[in-house]
Design a protein around this motif. Structure first.
Motif, PDB file in Angstrom:
ATOM      1  N   ASP A  32      26.613  54.538  64.672  1.00  0.00           N
ATOM      2  CA  ASP A  32      26.739  54.486  63.216  1.00  0.00           C
ATOM      3  C   ASP A  32      27.738  55.500  62.569  1.00  0.00           C
ATOM      4  N   ILE A  33      27.996  56.530  63.324  1.00  0.00           N
ATOM      5  CA  ILE A  33      28.933  57.427  62.702  1.00  0.00           C
ATOM      6  C   ILE A  33      30.383  56.937  62.750  1.00  0.00           C
ATOM      7  N   ASP A  34      30.661  56.276  64.008  1.00  0.00           N
ATOM      8  CA  ASP A  34      31.959  55.488  64.133  1.00  0.00           C
ATOM      9  C   ASP A  34      32.129  54.426  62.880  1.00  0.00           C
ATOM     10  N   TYR A  35      31.047  53.704  62.735  1.00  0.00           N
ATOM     11  CA  TYR A  35      30.983  52.599  61.824  1.00  0.00           C
ATOM     12  C   TYR A  35      31.395  53.217  60.362  1.00  0.00           C
ATOM     13  N   LEU A  36      30.689  54.388  60.074  1.00  0.00           N
ATOM     14  CA  LEU A  36      30.769  54.932  58.607  1.00  0.00           C
ATOM     15  C   LEU A  36      32.231  55.503  58.414  1.00  0.00           C
ATOM     16  N   ALA A  38      34.940  54.527  59.906  1.00  0.00           N
ATOM     17  CA  ALA A  38      35.894  53.511  59.875  1.00  0.00           C
ATOM     18  C   ALA A  38      35.713  52.784  58.256  1.00  0.00           C
ATOM     19  N   GLY A  39      34.809  53.306  57.434  1.00  0.00           N
ATOM     20  CA  GLY A  39      34.657  52.662  56.208  1.00  0.00           C
ATOM     21  C   GLY A  39      33.591  51.597  55.894  1.00  0.00           C
ATOM     22  N   GLY A  40      32.868  51.652  56.990  1.00  0.00           N
ATOM     23  CA  GLY A  40      31.610  50.559  56.660  1.00  0.00           C
ATOM     24  C   GLY A  40      31.952  49.112  56.886  1.00  0.00           C
ATOM     25  N   VAL A  41      31.488  48.023  56.136  1.00  0.00           N
ATOM     26  CA  VAL A  41      31.653  46.753  56.650  1.00  0.00           C
ATOM     27  C   VAL A  41      33.150  46.113  56.174  1.00  0.00           C
ATOM     28  N   HIS A  42      33.654  45.504  57.102  1.00  0.00           N
ATOM     29  CA  HIS A  42      34.992  44.826  56.783  1.00  0.00           C
ATOM     30  C   HIS A  42      34.964  43.483  56.940  1.00  0.00           C
ATOM     31  N   GLN A  59      33.028  48.323  47.246  1.00  0.00           N
ATOM     32  CA  GLN A  59      32.288  49.707  47.893  1.00  0.00           C
ATOM     33  C   GLN A  59      31.970  50.604  46.962  1.00  0.00           C
ATOM     34  N   LEU A  60      30.488  50.794  47.162  1.00  0.00           N
ATOM     35  CA  LEU A  60      29.976  52.202  46.387  1.00  0.00           C
ATOM     36  C   LEU A  60      29.922  53.252  47.222  1.00  0.00           C
ATOM     37  N   LEU A 326      21.150  41.378  57.825  1.00  0.00           N
ATOM     38  CA  LEU A 326      22.445  40.947  58.230  1.00  0.00           C
ATOM     39  C   LEU A 326      23.523  41.845  57.903  1.00  0.00           C
ATOM     40  N   HIS A 327      23.248  42.727  56.686  1.00  0.00           N
ATOM     41  CA  HIS A 327      24.560  43.718  56.375  1.00  0.00           C
ATOM     42  C   HIS A 327      24.332  44.721  57.098  1.00  0.00           C
ATOM     43  N   PRO A 328      25.297  45.494  58.115  1.00  0.00           N
ATOM     44  CA  PRO A 328      25.278  46.500  58.954  1.00  0.00           C
ATOM     45  C   PRO A 328      24.906  47.773  58.152  1.00  0.00           C
ATOM     46  N   THR A 329      25.464  47.963  57.052  1.00  0.00           N
ATOM     47  CA  THR A 329      24.856  49.092  56.233  1.00  0.00           C
ATOM     48  C   THR A 329      23.633  49.264  55.811  1.00  0.00           C
TER      49      THR A 329
END
Ligand code: MEV
Length: 433
Positions: A32-36, A38-42, A59-60, A326-329
């Motif tokens: 999760d930390i790596d994902y965040l 890296a800026g979240g969903v791309h 992006q909010l 579906l949205h990873p965040t």
């Protein structure tokens, strides 16, 4: 209950330390930390699954409110929101609540509502007779044909009611309400399927024409309640909070702003978890107007040192399906709170909304709203006038000093101070930029 261990000093940590703390709490995993980081969903193709004509993501900022103890459990609250000070106020007020009392929640009632409209009914009393003759068979058929999985979980269609709605043009409208227990799910798709299924039997038996079928967002048959009880509250403060509440209970102009403050706590969680915040907003506002006047959805009372507060409104959310899954965040945020059911998420939203309201009315009845807002707003002003990294610290300090003297600061103040800084002048006497 004191703020202990993992929540302690959270707001003073830098981002890496925050990640580390959330990891220790079990709120986030390493992935999760790596994902965040890296800026979240791309994944742009994922956006195509959600909407039409997609061209990217908006992006909010995503933050976490801390210090929440809801129904005896410590919970980290993810909030996706653009407004400065909401997360700080929620965390600060949650700390006060956990130290001086308790925050509890429940869901009252089981059923959501689906509507089947007959725009211009030919014979309302005959329709009443048809419903009473077929109600049981229709409920059984709906539960067998459409809602069997929900019935297995203890839910399903529970009742069908007929309402007469005046249209003001001499005609009469008939509206069936189908009551449906979605157990721990949101139930939107199922209730819509149930209503559409019932359209044919109604038309066949009555000869009337069904105009449309859709769920109602005014779910007054299933309300989420959050309560705060705090002991040893200062009398002057307690009485002021009660006055603020009576203001919002009585005056629609104040009720609108009060409820906006409550939704400051609710909408950011709905957004972070991929929920339909428009549905929740419309349900809450409609419920707030249920007696013909728009009123507060929270209520505060003070008596002999004890402050009690209550939030009560429909707050129907989902935790499976669509964006929530579906949205990873959104998935990450649901996991962060350890959400197991829709009603659990609904109860957390209500609790945070009530705490947010308490924070707002405490500020409004004591120091005023400007102080807290402006201090945090300074950061945005600094960014807005284009201060670079080196300048921004000095500019923030100068704006803080100016705020202390003038009690307000503006974009123009920030520009003038930055110009002064760039001319090489001292910002010491920032009361006169
Ligand atoms: C601002 O976003 C929200 C408040 O106006 C709420 C309230 O007035 O209760 C501070």
């Amino acid at each position: 209950m004191e703020v202990e261990g993992l929540f302690k000093g959270f707001s003073k940590l830098n981002r890496d330390e925050r990640f580390q703390r959330l990891l220790e709490m079990g709120a986030l995993s390493k992935a999760d930390i790596d994902y965040l980081r890296a800026g979240g969903v791309h994944d742009l193709s994922l956006a195509d699954n959600f909407i039409e004509n997609s061209i990217g993501y908006f992006q909010l900022p995503l933050g976490v409110a801390t210090n929440f103890n809801i129904d005896g459990e410590d919970i980290v609250i993810p909030m996706a929101v653009e407004e400065t000070s909401i997360i700080a106020a929620a965390s600060k007020t949650a700390r006060w609540v956990r130290q001086a009392g308790k925050l509890t929640t429940e869901v009252v009632g089981d059923d959501i509502i689906g509507q089947i409209q007959i725009g211009k009914v030919k014979d309302f009393s005959s329709l009443e007779g048809i419903l009473s003759g077929h109600k049981k068979a229709w409920i059984d058929e709906l539960n067998e044909q459409v809602a069997a999985t929900m019935v297995k979980r203890g839910g399903g269609v529970t009742d069908i009611i007929l309402r007469k709605v005046e249209r003001g043009d001499g005609e009469t409208m008939a509206v069936f309400h189908v009551l449906f227990n979605p157990c721990d799910a949101m139930g939107a798709n199922l209730i819509n399927q149930v209503c559409e299924y019932l359209k044919n039997p109604i038309e066949e038996k009555s000869g009337e024409t069904v105009t449309m079928c859709i769920l109602s967002n005014l779910v007054d048959s299933k309300l989420t309640v959050a309560r705060i009880e705090m002991k040893d509250v200062d009398q002057e403060l307690g009485e002021k909070l009660q006055e603020a509440s009576i203001f919002a209970e009585s005056d629609p102009y104040r009720a609108a702003t009060n409820n906006k403050g409550v939704l400051n706590g609710i909408d950011p969680i709905l957004i972070a978890t991929g929920n339909d915040w428009r549905a929740v907003e419309s349900g809450i506002h409609a419920y707030a107007s249920r007696d013909g006047q728009y009123r507060s959805i929270t209520k505060w009372r003070y008596k002999e040192g004890t402050l009690t507060g209550e939030f009560r409104a429909p707050l129907i959310v989902g935790t499976v399906g669509g964006v929530t899954s579906l949205h990873p965040t959104a998935r990450l945020c649901l996991q962060m709170m350890g959400i197991k059911s829709a009603s659990q998420l609904s109860r957390i939203c209500a609790a945070v909304g009530l705490v947010q309201n308490l924070g707002a009315i405490r500020a409004l009845t004591t120091v005023g709203i400007i102080e807290g807002h402006m201090k945090l707003h300074i950061k945005n002003l600094t960014l807005g006038v284009g201060a670079n990294e080196k300048e921004s610290h000095l500019l923030q300090k100068a704006l803080e000093q100016l705020l202390a003297v003038k009690k307000r600061i503006s974009h123009t103040d920030a520009i003038q101070l930055l110009q002064k800084l760039r001319r090489g002048s001292s910002l010491q006497d920032s009361s006169a930029p």
